[in-house]
Motif scaffolding. Structure first.
Motif, PDB file in Angstrom:
ATOM      1  N   UNK A  57      37.582  28.187   8.141  1.00 33.93           N
ATOM      2  CA  UNK A  57      37.720  29.405   7.339  1.00 33.93           C
ATOM      3  C   UNK A  57      38.394  29.132   6.003  1.00 33.93           C
ATOM      4  N   UNK A  58      39.285  28.152   5.957  1.00 31.64           N
ATOM      5  CA  UNK A  58      39.958  27.827   4.711  1.00 31.64           C
ATOM      6  C   UNK A  58      38.993  27.280   3.661  1.00 31.64           C
ATOM      7  N   UNK A  59      37.822  26.800   4.095  1.00 29.80           N
ATOM      8  CA  UNK A  59      36.824  26.268   3.169  1.00 29.80           C
ATOM      9  C   UNK A  59      35.918  27.360   2.598  1.00 29.80           C
ATOM     10  N   UNK A  60      35.989  28.577   3.118  1.00 33.65           N
ATOM     11  CA  UNK A  60      35.150  29.665   2.610  1.00 33.65           C
ATOM     12  C   UNK A  60      35.616  30.020   1.198  1.00 33.65           C
ATOM     13  N   UNK A  67      39.194  36.059   4.093  1.00 37.65           N
ATOM     14  CA  UNK A  67      40.187  36.870   4.795  1.00 37.65           C
ATOM     15  C   UNK A  67      39.566  37.561   6.011  1.00 37.65           C
ATOM     16  N   UNK A  68      38.354  38.067   5.859  1.00 40.16           N
ATOM     17  CA  UNK A  68      37.667  38.730   6.964  1.00 40.16           C
ATOM     18  C   UNK A  68      37.438  37.762   8.119  1.00 40.16           C
ATOM     19  N   UNK A  69      36.998  36.533   7.789  1.00 33.26           N
ATOM     20  CA  UNK A  69      36.727  35.533   8.819  1.00 33.26           C
ATOM     21  C   UNK A  69      37.998  35.123   9.538  1.00 33.26           C
ATOM     22  N   UNK A  71      40.586  36.892   9.992  1.00 35.58           N
ATOM     23  CA  UNK A  71      41.068  38.014  10.804  1.00 35.58           C
ATOM     24  C   UNK A  71      40.190  38.225  12.044  1.00 35.58           C
ATOM     25  N   UNK A  72      38.862  38.192  11.857  1.00 37.31           N
ATOM     26  CA  UNK A  72      37.951  38.534  12.945  1.00 37.31           C
ATOM     27  C   UNK A  72      37.587  37.350  13.820  1.00 37.31           C
ATOM     28  N   UNK A  73      37.690  36.129  13.295  1.00 35.46           N
ATOM     29  CA  UNK A  73      37.168  34.997  14.032  1.00 35.46           C
ATOM     30  C   UNK A  73      35.663  34.930  13.864  1.00 35.46           C
ATOM     31  N   UNK A  74      35.020  34.086  14.703  1.00 34.06           N
ATOM     32  CA  UNK A  74      33.602  33.848  14.495  1.00 34.06           C
ATOM     33  C   UNK A  74      32.724  34.328  15.637  1.00 34.06           C
ATOM     34  N   UNK A  75      33.061  34.007  16.871  1.00 32.62           N
ATOM     35  CA  UNK A  75      32.147  34.315  17.969  1.00 32.62           C
ATOM     36  C   UNK A  75      32.550  35.586  18.688  1.00 32.62           C
ATOM     37  N   UNK A  76      31.663  36.032  19.591  1.00 34.33           N
ATOM     38  CA  UNK A  76      31.899  37.193  20.433  1.00 34.33           C
ATOM     39  C   UNK A  76      32.336  38.429  19.656  1.00 34.33           C
ATOM     40  N   UNK A  77      31.446  38.885  18.815  1.00 34.95           N
ATOM     41  CA  UNK A  77      31.707  40.112  18.091  1.00 34.95           C
ATOM     42  C   UNK A  77      32.531  39.938  16.837  1.00 34.95           C
ATOM     43  N   UNK A  78      32.735  38.678  16.404  1.00 36.21           N
ATOM     44  CA  UNK A  78      33.509  38.428  15.202  1.00 36.21           C
ATOM     45  C   UNK A  78      32.680  38.616  13.954  1.00 36.21           C
ATOM     46  N   UNK A  79      32.961  37.820  12.943  1.00 35.91           N
ATOM     47  CA  UNK A  79      32.346  38.031  11.640  1.00 35.91           C
ATOM     48  C   UNK A  79      30.831  37.853  11.667  1.00 35.91           C
TER      49      UNK A  79
END
Length: 411
Positions: A57-60, A67-69, A71-79
């Motif tokens: 996420x730091x590379x985004x 910030x959204x990533x 906070x939400x994470x990636x898998x299972x309903x995340x970003x």
């Protein structure tokens, strides 16, 4: 490892997972099948990038999405709104939930350590590693999310994994919903250490023959980098939504999307437009290839005007493409498998893949134990074909080199 009896469903916090112990039988196989004598390359293996998502996420680059990533994470309903929990069979495939508990040294990146462990256990010398949840971000309705995550992941992978471990390579993710972003990805990462090609996830709804991708294909051909089409499934597909079991969507979905893309690739003459661009069809098994060869040849002989750029039958081009072996259909009819090998020219075009750590993985013995292959063909499929295709400088495992030196000293 502690028994799972009387443990609450999904509660694996008290367990310590050990990849080497988990793959003890695979390691025993590698000792008895003379794997020390030759290179083994796994062309389709995976890691779980979500375990390092805080780093990625730091590379985004986009600060809002970053910030959204975070906070939400990636898998299972995340970003990305992706859920892949069905493959875990509700926790019964233990390496899925337990791998997070595996202890690793702090001096080496966790992903490198875990990759080395399963590779050494199986007798694999080099591996092409792919992400896992990211294989479905092509279905995310927000194209910007796919582009930003793809670039962040590719940068993270090159900086932290490929640059540090010569046994690991990758065909980097192309955000296919944005043709210009695909081209920029090849231009930016095509020369990075460990990058042996680029990969398109099959679960998308863009025509691979669209002229919008011509720049990308030309850039790949110029660099002699293959393009891979990695199979995946999506229950959101209108046809797949009719199925009601994971086995159904997996059996059909992992084949159907790649069949459509290959059909478009052939009928629209892409092998003639880019004759030096090599294609690799990944994780669709093998049984579908003879079917499509016969079906397309039959149609082409009746309506060749629909494919005016082709100079040969579709099957002739298909025999020049490359295929990864997993999940190889190991049915009782061994004659059917042998005929499939003959029809796809497997001795030079088939590439071994394990798909580890996924539930339907194949060990190198899946190829090595086939009675209709001679010794040289086994070695070519298990590593030699990949070495030629990707122009690899062989890097053998430390354990294999140690055992070789012991044999040489004894002689």
């Amino acid at each position: 490892m502690t028994s799972t009896n009387n443990v609450a469903p999904g509660d694996f916090s008290q367990f310590n997972f050990d990849t080497e112990a988990h793959l003890a039988n695979a390691h025993a196989q590698s000792q008895t099948r003379r794997y020390d004598d030759f290179l083994i390359v796994d062309v389709d293996s995976h890691h779980y990038e979500t375990e390092a998502f805080g780093e990625i996420a730091e590379y985004i680059e986009d600060p809002v999405l970053r910030q959204e990533a975070k906070y939400q994470g990636m898998s299972r309903g995340g970003v990305t709104s992706v859920d892949g929990s069905y493959q875990e069979m509700a926790g019964r495939v233990l390496r899925y939930p337990l791998r997070k508990s595996e202890k690793v040294p702090l001096t080496i990146h966790r992903d490198i350590t875990l990759m080395r462990r399963w590779m050494d256990a199986m007798g694999v010398d080099m591996a092409c590693m792919f992400p896992t949840p990211m294989l479905n971000i092509s279905t995310c309705p927000r194209v910007q999310v796919e582009v930003e995550l793809a670039r962040a992941y590719n940068r993270w992978l090159c900086d932290n994994i490929l640059a540090e471990e010569p046994r690991l390579t990758s065909m980097l993710y192309l955000p296919f919903n944005d043709p210009e972003a695909c081209h920029r990805m090849v231009e930016e990462f095509g020369d990075r250490k460990g990058v042996i090609g680029f990969m398109v996830t099959a679960t998308h709804y863009k025509g691979v023959h669209d002229n919008a991708y011509v720049k990308t294909y030309a850039a790949l051909q110029e660099r002699n980098l293959p393009i891979g089409f990695h199979a995946a499934y999506t229950w959101g597909d209108s046809m797949m939504s009719l199925t009601n079991r994971f086995i159904s969507v997996h059996a059909l979905g992992f084949v159907l999307h790649n069949m459509v893309h290959m059909m478009n690739w052939l009928v629209n003459g892409m092998p003639e437009r880019f004759p030096k661009l090599k294609t690799v069809w990944i994780e669709s098994g093998l049984a579908w290839i003879p079917f499509l060869m016969q079906r397309l040849d039959n149609e082409y002989m009746m309506r060749s005007s629909d494919a005016p750029l082709l100079k040969r039958k579709p099957s002739d081009y298909m025999r020049e493409m490359f295929y990864t072996s997993q999940p190889m259909e190991m049915v009782d009819n061994r004659e059917a498998l042998e005929l499939t090998f003959k029809m796809i020219n497997a001795k030079s075009q088939l590439l071994y893949s394990s798909d580890y750590p996924h539930w339907d993985m194949d060990l190198p013995s899946t190829i090595y134990d086939l009675p209709f292959l001679n010794e040289q063909s086994k070695r070519d499929i298990l590593g030699g074909n990949a070495q030629k295709l990707f122009n690899l400088d062989p890097v053998f495992s430390a354990e294999k080199l140690r055992r070789r030196s012991m044999v040489s000293a004894a002689e």
